[in-house]
Structures are given as structure tokens and as C-alpha cells.
Motif scaffolding. Sequence first.
Motif, short mmCIF file in Angstrom:
data_model
loop_
_atom_site.label_atom_id
_atom_site.label_comp_id
_atom_site.label_asym_id
_atom_site.label_seq_id
_atom_site.Cartn_x
_atom_site.Cartn_y
_atom_site.Cartn_z
N ALA A 102 79.04 117.81 140.25
CA ALA A 102 77.92 116.96 139.80
C ALA A 102 77.33 116.18 140.97
CB ALA A 102 78.40 116.00 138.71
N GLY A 103 76.01 116.22 141.07
CA GLY A 103 75.32 115.49 142.13
C GLY A 103 75.27 116.21 143.46
N LYS A 104 75.83 117.41 143.54
CA LYS A 104 75.92 118.11 144.81
C LYS A 104 75.08 119.39 144.86
CE LYS A 104 80.61 116.41 145.78
NZ LYS A 104 80.79 115.59 144.58
N LEU A 105 74.49 119.77 143.72
CA LEU A 105 73.71 121.00 143.65
C LEU A 105 72.25 120.69 143.32
CD1 LEU A 105 76.23 123.14 141.54
CD2 LEU A 105 76.10 122.92 144.03
N SER A 106 71.40 121.69 143.53
CA SER A 106 69.98 121.51 143.23
C SER A 106 69.42 122.77 142.59
CB SER A 106 69.18 121.18 144.49
OG SER A 106 67.78 121.18 144.22
N LEU A 107 68.71 122.60 141.50
CA LEU A 107 68.06 123.71 140.82
C LEU A 107 66.98 124.34 141.70
CD1 LEU A 107 67.95 125.29 138.12
CD2 LEU A 107 66.29 123.61 137.32
N GLU A 108 66.49 123.59 142.66
CA GLU A 108 65.42 124.10 143.53
C GLU A 108 65.96 125.02 144.63
OE1 GLU A 108 61.85 121.04 143.56
OE2 GLU A 108 63.67 120.09 144.35
N ASP A 109 67.26 125.05 144.83
CA ASP A 109 67.85 125.93 145.84
C ASP A 109 67.86 127.38 145.36
OD1 ASP A 109 68.38 123.95 147.71
OD2 ASP A 109 70.40 123.58 146.96
N PRO A 110 67.76 128.33 146.28
CA PRO A 110 67.99 129.72 145.90
C PRO A 110 69.42 129.90 145.39
CG PRO A 110 67.01 129.56 148.10
CD PRO A 110 67.41 128.17 147.69
N VAL A 111 69.64 130.96 144.61
CA VAL A 111 70.95 131.22 144.03
C VAL A 111 72.03 131.24 145.11
CG1 VAL A 111 72.36 132.94 142.82
CG2 VAL A 111 70.03 132.45 142.04
N GLU A 112 71.74 131.90 146.23
CA GLU A 112 72.73 132.05 147.29
C GLU A 112 73.15 130.69 147.86
OE1 GLU A 112 70.46 135.65 146.61
OE2 GLU A 112 69.84 133.60 147.12
N VAL A 113 72.19 129.78 148.01
CA VAL A 113 72.50 128.44 148.53
C VAL A 113 73.33 127.66 147.52
CG1 VAL A 113 71.51 126.25 149.30
CG2 VAL A 113 70.45 128.41 150.00
N THR A 114 72.98 127.77 146.25
CA THR A 114 73.76 127.09 145.20
C THR A 114 75.21 127.55 145.23
OG1 THR A 114 71.82 126.81 143.77
CG2 THR A 114 73.99 126.75 142.72
N LEU A 115 75.42 128.83 145.39
CA LEU A 115 76.78 129.36 145.43
C LEU A 115 77.53 128.88 146.66
CD1 LEU A 115 76.13 133.05 144.26
CD2 LEU A 115 76.94 131.12 142.89
N GLN A 116 76.85 128.83 147.79
CA GLN A 116 77.48 128.34 149.02
C GLN A 116 77.90 126.88 148.88
OE1 GLN A 116 74.57 129.15 152.06
NE2 GLN A 116 74.79 131.37 151.88
N LYS A 117 77.03 126.07 148.27
CA LYS A 117 77.37 124.66 148.05
C LYS A 117 78.54 124.53 147.07
CE LYS A 117 72.83 122.50 148.89
NZ LYS A 117 71.72 121.72 148.28
N ALA A 118 78.53 125.35 146.04
CA ALA A 118 79.63 125.30 145.06
C ALA A 118 80.95 125.63 145.73
CB ALA A 118 79.34 126.26 143.92
#
Length: 303
Positions: A102-118
Motif C-alpha cells: 500500500a502506498g508504493k504502487l501506481s496505476l499510472e505505471d506500466p505493468v512491468e514497472v508495477t511488478l518490479q516495484k511489487a
Amino acid sequence: MDRELALEIVRVTELGALSSARWIGRGDKNAADDAPMLYIGEKVGNQKGPSVDVAVDPLEGTEVVACGLHNAQSVIAIADQGSLLHAPDIYMEKLACGPELAGKLSLEDPVEVTLQKACLFSGKSLSELTVMVLDRKRHEQLIHSLREAGVRIKLLGHGDVAGAIAAALPDSDVDLYMGSGGAPEGVLAAAALKCLGGEMQGRLLPDGPLEQQRCIRMGIANPTRVLYMEDMVGTGDVLFAATGVTSGEFLNGVRFIGKERAETHSVIMRAQSRTIRYIRSIHFLPGKEIPDALTVRQNVASL
């Protein structure tokens, strides 16, 4: 908000589930869904209790019930007055996660970036991440991207609200929920996620100028901006309750015991305390008038 409301609202979802369960597997989704949700701005109650916003879906999963599938439930959320988003009945792009992300991801990021952050914030590798997605044709590209990244995908046949909640349940193996679903269901899921300490981000997907204007008339000046938790459920307290109609990700469905009794399985959560209570109830049917969905809606109005 009075915490005693929690038991009152779960009684409403229990009645909704018992009513809807009569139509499981009968192939008639219209009969199972014979009552709309409260309309936006409708005033309910006797005006003597606390002033709150109410979002309710007497049956989330009409086709699910008609076909005897999984994840149908009766759902309600209550929040401080003025807190719940007036969501139009259109699609919403969604990203849901648990407290760890929570608070560390963004819907505006591409899928690949979201996965890397996760991966970065969960300490997991891509091959250890599990992403839940509704199994729909519109998600073909998303599913392809997830498979290319090497994450585990848990495809969900039905149950948009339950799917989003799964990403934040303490004992769930789901890390993220991605994809699009109904906007009103997004608000209900956001209420549950707030109670769980998780997060939901959403973006409305108006289909053409008419739906864009509809969003604007409902107070959403920029229909395509990212909506955060405070936009959907406010900053105050929230109560969420659900009762399973058919068994699913985290609730068992209604089980009839002989001719006189039925068992329901419900959850009630509160944002202020983050307490999760599961309630197993055995109902004596001759002593209980099981309403149709319209009467369940009227029960909400009497809270």
C-alpha cells in the motif's frame, strides 16, 4: 460511527444471501437480480440515526448465481457522510494490493514497472508473485504481459469485489489484483481494502462522450484521473459486510440443512480497528421471513 451498526448491516447481507440462494443454478439471472442498488443521493432510514453514506449490492454476481458458479455475495459498505464516491455504472481500471504494498504502487505505471516495484517492496521474485485477474477477453493483453513477465496468474471466473479483496487478506496467496471491472464494485472493494489496511487505485473508463458527461454530472470533473482510497471511501471510518451466496475466495455460500435450517458465512470489517470478524450463522427458516431482493433493499433503508 457507532460500531453496533456492524451487526445490523450483517443481518441485512444475511437476508440478501438467503433470498438470492433460492435462485442458485436455476438459469434466471433476472429473477435473482430483481432489485437495483440504491440510487445516487437517495435518502434512507428513519433520519434518527447517524448520518452515513451507504453502498449496497444485494447480489454481486447475478450470472454466477444463475449458473451455480463461485464468488456470489451480498455486500454492503457504510462510511461517514460524504465519503463514498458517486460511481457511475461503467467500467473502472483497478489495482489492488495488501498492506505490504500500500502506498508504493501506481496505476499510472506500466505493468512491468508495477511488478518490479511489487518485487522490490515484497522481497519476492517475479516467479513468486501471484496476480489475480478476471478471466475476460478485454484482459488478453494484460494476461499476455503478466505471462511474459513470468509471474503466477490466478484467473478469476467471477466476483470482482472478492477478487480485489483477495489481494489484502492476511492468509491469501494473492499479491495484486489487476484489470477492469464495474466502478460501483470498485467502491465496495475499496471500502473492504481500507478495513484491511490495503489499497485500491482506480480509473474510470468512460466509453465515449455520453459516459464522460455522465461522470461530470455526478461530480467527477476529470473522469480519467487516477482515483485513490480517499477519493473512493474518504478519510474517516468505514464498515464493510458481506455474506456468501455461493462459495468463493474467502466466504462459503449458503448451505441449506434439511427443510428448516440454512447456514450462512459472513465477514464484517471496520477500518478504525482493522478487526476482521467471520460470522457463521444457522438460521431457523420457519421462524424467519426470507424476503425477496426488493425487501432486502427496503431493510437497508430502515437502518
